[in-house]
Write a protein that holds these residues in place. Structure first.
Motif, PDB file in Angstrom:
ATOM      1  N   HIS A 103      53.142  77.149 -34.244  1.00 19.52           N
ATOM      2  CA  HIS A 103      51.814  77.261 -33.695  1.00 19.52           C
ATOM      3  C   HIS A 103      51.087  78.669 -34.001  1.00 19.52           C
ATOM      4  CE1 HIS A 103      51.360  74.031 -30.772  1.00 19.52           C
ATOM      5  NE2 HIS A 103      52.809  74.129 -30.649  1.00 19.52           N
ATOM      6  N   ILE A 104      51.549  79.581 -34.096  1.00 18.12           N
ATOM      7  CA  ILE A 104      51.012  80.890 -34.657  1.00 18.12           C
ATOM      8  C   ILE A 104      50.314  80.964 -36.138  1.00 18.12           C
ATOM      9  CG2 ILE A 104      51.310  83.377 -35.094  1.00 18.12           C
ATOM     10  CD1 ILE A 104      53.291  83.603 -32.728  1.00 18.12           C
ATOM     11  N   ASP A 157      47.300  78.789 -36.321  1.00 24.94           N
ATOM     12  CA  ASP A 157      46.069  79.446 -35.984  1.00 24.94           C
ATOM     13  C   ASP A 157      45.569  80.738 -37.061  1.00 24.94           C
ATOM     14  OD1 ASP A 157      44.420  79.040 -33.382  1.00 24.94           O
ATOM     15  OD2 ASP A 157      44.631  81.386 -33.918  1.00 24.94           O
ATOM     16  N   THR A 158      46.717  81.116 -37.635  1.00 26.28           N
ATOM     17  CA  THR A 158      46.393  82.349 -38.288  1.00 26.28           C
ATOM     18  C   THR A 158      46.341  82.470 -39.914  1.00 26.28           C
ATOM     19  OG1 THR A 158      48.651  83.025 -38.162  1.00 26.28           O
ATOM     20  CG2 THR A 158      47.093  83.789 -36.389  1.00 26.28           C
ATOM     21  N   GLU A 186      43.282  77.726 -27.611  1.00 21.57           N
ATOM     22  CA  GLU A 186      44.795  76.901 -27.774  1.00 21.57           C
ATOM     23  C   GLU A 186      45.846  78.072 -28.105  1.00 21.57           C
ATOM     24  OE1 GLU A 186      46.495  73.048 -29.817  1.00 21.57           O
ATOM     25  OE2 GLU A 186      44.669  73.762 -30.635  1.00 21.57           O
ATOM     26  N   LEU A 187      45.687  78.906 -29.139  1.00 21.26           N
ATOM     27  CA  LEU A 187      46.916  79.648 -29.113  1.00 21.26           C
ATOM     28  C   LEU A 187      47.072  80.869 -28.058  1.00 21.26           C
ATOM     29  CD1 LEU A 187      49.200  80.650 -30.974  1.00 21.26           C
ATOM     30  CD2 LEU A 187      47.399  82.159 -32.018  1.00 21.26           C
ATOM     31  N   TYR A 226      51.305  71.267 -25.023  1.00 20.25           N
ATOM     32  CA  TYR A 226      51.672  71.653 -26.620  1.00 20.25           C
ATOM     33  C   TYR A 226      52.847  70.969 -27.376  1.00 20.25           C
ATOM     34  CZ  TYR A 226      48.763  75.515 -25.528  1.00 20.25           C
ATOM     35  OH  TYR A 226      47.437  76.523 -25.357  1.00 20.25           O
TER      36      TYR A 226
END
Length: 308
Positions: free
Chosen positions: A34-35, A38-39, A215-216, A241
């Motif tokens: 998930h990280i 997003d990144t 979200e994150l 999630y």
């Protein structure tokens, strides 16, 4: 050992265990995916479940030294394949990266190195961006003789250092990277301008609402919250999630909740004793700490210094 010292030691131990468990919780591949979504631009828009497979091996949690000369060598000073986690004795007393792992890119050939760091709050003894820059540079320089040899600088892998800072005034995300400023001429310099990537993620004290923008932050905020119950955390993780609640993940959430409660209880004891010593009434202490007068009296009795 008197009660005050015992409580202080127990509180410090609980906080150390909480920090360690927080790293382990963030180090689950399902959370790291998930990280990454997003990144890291490569994985934007992907389903985190599909990103898990790109995380190579097991993330290294709290075992890779940041110190120059220790990140990529063993006790004999020989080159290692992979980060140095071999000899904990020679690295005793050094500062270690929280989480480090390799990620295979979608082309199946190239890799990036990702570091995730968790901070309870904004440090006061230094600026967090300065430390993040140092970590990014270490992730690059430590690759010599491990990921690239001699002068093969084109083999240096792209690095990400991602900092999650709790107890911030608001939810935020900031990216820092190399930029080019043309001063004279139009020369095009070859190289990886995207080699260094720093991401600073701020988590507000209050859990954000459920929407795409947060979200994150909502996921990380729920995982690291000291106020949510175990069932509330697991419900967010699973229902919102769609993260499988494997046994290890459940255990880490459970232990963190127990440690959080212990830390909260220790803090309340400290507040009660401080108010008592400053002549506040039992009613005032009860109102401030949301404990009954009977509970306040019991805590004072158990923690009141015994006269010699």
């Amino acid at each position: 050992m008197n009660t005050e010292i015992t409580n202080a030691v127990n509180a410090a131990n609980d906080r150390a265990q909480y920090d360690e468990r927080a790293k382990r919780l963030l180090g689950h591949k399902s959370i790291l995916a998930h990280i990454l979504v997003d990144t890291v631009e490569e994985f934007k828009g992907m389903n985190p479940k599909d990103v898990v497979k790109y995380i190579e091996g097991e993330p290294m949690i709290g075992v890779v030294p940041t110190e120059p000369g220790l990140t990529n060598v063993n006790g004999d000073g020989k080159r290692l394949v992979g980060m140095n986690t071999e000899n904990t004795e020679i690295n005793e007393g050094t500062i270690n990266f929280d989480i480090v792992f390799y990620v295979r890119m979608k082309d199946g050939l190239s890799q990036i190195i990702v570091n995730v760091e968790a901070q309870k709050d904004m440090p006061t003894e230094y600026h967090i961006l300065n430390r993040a820059i140092f970590y990014a540079c270490r992730l690059v320089s430590s690759q010599k003789e491990r990921d690239f040899v001699n002068k093969k600088y084109d083999d240096i892998k792209q690095v990400y250092t991602i900092w999650i800072c709790m107890s911030m005034p608001e939810d935020s995300t900031d990216y820092y990277y190399l930029a080019n400023k043309k001063v004279l001429g139009n020369c095009m310099w070859e190289g990886k301008q995207d080699m260094l990537n720093i991401v600073l993620i701020g988590l507000a004290k209050e859990l954000p609402r459920q929407d795409e923008k947060h979200e994150l932050h909502r996921l990380l905020g729920a995982l690291l919250s000291k106020s949510l119950t175990q069932s509330e955390k697991l419900n967010i993780i699973e229902k919102e999630y769609d993260i499988p609640l494997e046994e290890d993940l459940r255990k880490d959430v459970s232990v963190m909740c127990n440690l959080s409660q212990g830390i909260v209880d220790d803090t309340k004891v400290e507040i009660i004793m401080n108010m008592y010593e400053n002549k506040f009434s039992l009613e005032q202490i009860s109102l401030a700490t949301k404990k009954s007068i009977a509970e306040v009296e019991k805590i004072i009795k158990e923690n009141k210094p015994v006269l010699a």
